[in-house]
Design a protein around this motif. Structure first.
Motif, PDB file in Angstrom:
ATOM      1  N   THR A  72       0.797  -1.061   0.067  1.00  0.00           N
ATOM      2  CA  THR A  72       0.047  -0.001   0.038  1.00  0.00           C
ATOM      3  C   THR A  72       0.904   1.304  -0.037  1.00  0.00           C
ATOM      4  N   ASP A 127       0.705   5.170   1.442  1.00  0.00           N
ATOM      5  CA  ASP A 127      -0.038   6.040   2.124  1.00  0.00           C
ATOM      6  C   ASP A 127       0.076   7.391   1.655  1.00  0.00           C
ATOM      7  N   GLU A 128      -0.405   8.297   2.373  1.00  0.00           N
ATOM      8  CA  GLU A 128      -0.961   9.712   1.804  1.00  0.00           C
ATOM      9  C   GLU A 128       0.398  10.624   1.511  1.00  0.00           C
ATOM     10  N   LYS A 129       1.675  10.119   2.444  1.00  0.00           N
ATOM     11  CA  LYS A 129       2.921  10.649   2.102  1.00  0.00           C
ATOM     12  C   LYS A 129       3.589  10.193   1.212  1.00  0.00           C
ATOM     13  N   GLY A 130       3.188   8.897   0.508  1.00  0.00           N
ATOM     14  CA  GLY A 130       3.980   8.367  -0.683  1.00  0.00           C
ATOM     15  C   GLY A 130       4.757   7.159  -0.252  1.00  0.00           C
ATOM     16  N   GLY A 175      -3.208   3.620   3.670  1.00  0.00           N
ATOM     17  CA  GLY A 175      -3.530   4.199   2.432  1.00  0.00           C
ATOM     18  C   GLY A 175      -4.336   3.578   1.717  1.00  0.00           C
ATOM     19  N   THR A 176      -4.744   4.309   0.711  1.00  0.00           N
ATOM     20  CA  THR A 176      -5.910   4.088  -0.146  1.00  0.00           C
ATOM     21  C   THR A 176      -5.384   3.517  -1.615  1.00  0.00           C
ATOM     22  N   GLY A 209       4.678   8.298  -7.238  1.00  0.00           N
ATOM     23  CA  GLY A 209       3.218   8.964  -7.527  1.00  0.00           C
ATOM     24  C   GLY A 209       2.454   8.422  -8.700  1.00  0.00           C
ATOM     25  N   LYS A 264     -11.731   9.306  -8.827  1.00  0.00           N
ATOM     26  CA  LYS A 264     -10.935   9.112  -7.631  1.00  0.00           C
ATOM     27  C   LYS A 264     -10.609   7.387  -7.520  1.00  0.00           C
ATOM     28  N   GLN A 265     -11.268   6.416  -7.766  1.00  0.00           N
ATOM     29  CA  GLN A 265     -11.231   5.086  -7.700  1.00  0.00           C
ATOM     30  C   GLN A 265     -11.027   4.291  -8.796  1.00  0.00           C
ATOM     31  N   PHE A 309      -2.739  10.413  -6.627  1.00  0.00           N
ATOM     32  CA  PHE A 309      -3.157  11.162  -5.604  1.00  0.00           C
ATOM     33  C   PHE A 309      -4.267  12.168  -5.909  1.00  0.00           C
ATOM     34  N   ASP A 310      -4.231  12.774  -6.968  1.00  0.00           N
ATOM     35  CA  ASP A 310      -5.140  13.808  -7.276  1.00  0.00           C
ATOM     36  C   ASP A 310      -5.368  13.789  -8.876  1.00  0.00           C
TER      37      ASP A 310
END
Length: 217
Positions: A21, A23-26, A51-52, A153, A168-169, A206-207
């Motif tokens: 996985t 996480d939001e920090k990579g 993480g997502t 990323g 987003k998914q 992420f975005d």
């Protein structure tokens, strides 16, 4: 979602299972082991994978021993870049490429052909971005395979099948649409594109939504 995806595809590989996985920090987090998916992943193991974004793999060995060190996804670190790769298929020139890489100083920690792909990609990253590095690696190998690679990323599936819940998914499923329809129905996704010999790029995952690029030969 990665866990249930692997569980639904357990018939594709019963020797080992693994999930990585992001996480939001990579940062990358991984857990893998020998055995069936429910045996490898207890609730505590899943809770330790924040993480997502994730890569998952179940293995049935066709190249390399049935051993814990050959379980995937495979993670490596190169010049501050964390790279994760999941690979399925057969390469017919694995030993030829491995010998070439070892003669050039490469060190291997597994006996599977996934690590050959990792070395080829990392060497190509010296001069290319991730997508072009994968193109160059794919041009070196011979066989039938699919890849899922994460680095910096960007997630790249080559070749694959893309499924999306919304912008987003996105899920990339290796192999063919018909084989993966049961899994897709279970997690409630809709197909966005069927890809053969193409690259799905989940650029800046992420975005930004996914995009599609041709050029794998």
């Amino acid at each position: 979602m990665a866990y249930f995806g692997l569980y639904a595809q357990q018939h594709r590989g019963q020797e080992s299972a693994g999930i990585v996985t992001i996480d939001e920090k990579g940062l990358l987090h991984e857990h893998k082991g020998m055995g069936l998916v429910p045996d490898v992943f207890a609730e505590a193991n899943l809770q330790a994978l924040p993480g997502t974004i994730s890569l998952g793999h179940v293995r049935y060995s066709t190249t390399g021993r049935s051993a814990a060190r050959n379980a995937q996804p495979f993670v490596a670190h190169y010049k501050g870049l964390d790279i994760a790769i999941a690979h399925n298929g057969n390469l017919v020139n694995t030993m030829e490429l491995r010998e070439e890489l070892e003669n050039d100083g490469a060190i291997f920690s597994t006996t599977n052909d996934t690590e050959v792909f990792m070395h080829l990609i990392v060497r190509a990253l010296r001069e290319h971005d991730l997508v072009d590095a994968i193109r160059e690696a794919c041009a070196r190998v011979r066989g039938a395979y699919c890849l899922l690679v994460y680095a910096g990323g960007t997630m790249v599936a080559a070749p694959g099948l893309g499924y999306s819940v919304d912008s987003k998914q996105t899920v990339s499923a290796m192999k063919y649409a018909a084989r993966y329809q049961p899994f897709v129905k279970k997690v409630g996704q809709q197909p966005v594109a069927e890809i053969f010999r193409l690259i799905i790029i989940l650029q800046n995952i992420f975005d930004e939504p996914c995009r599609f690029v041709t050029g794998i030969t």
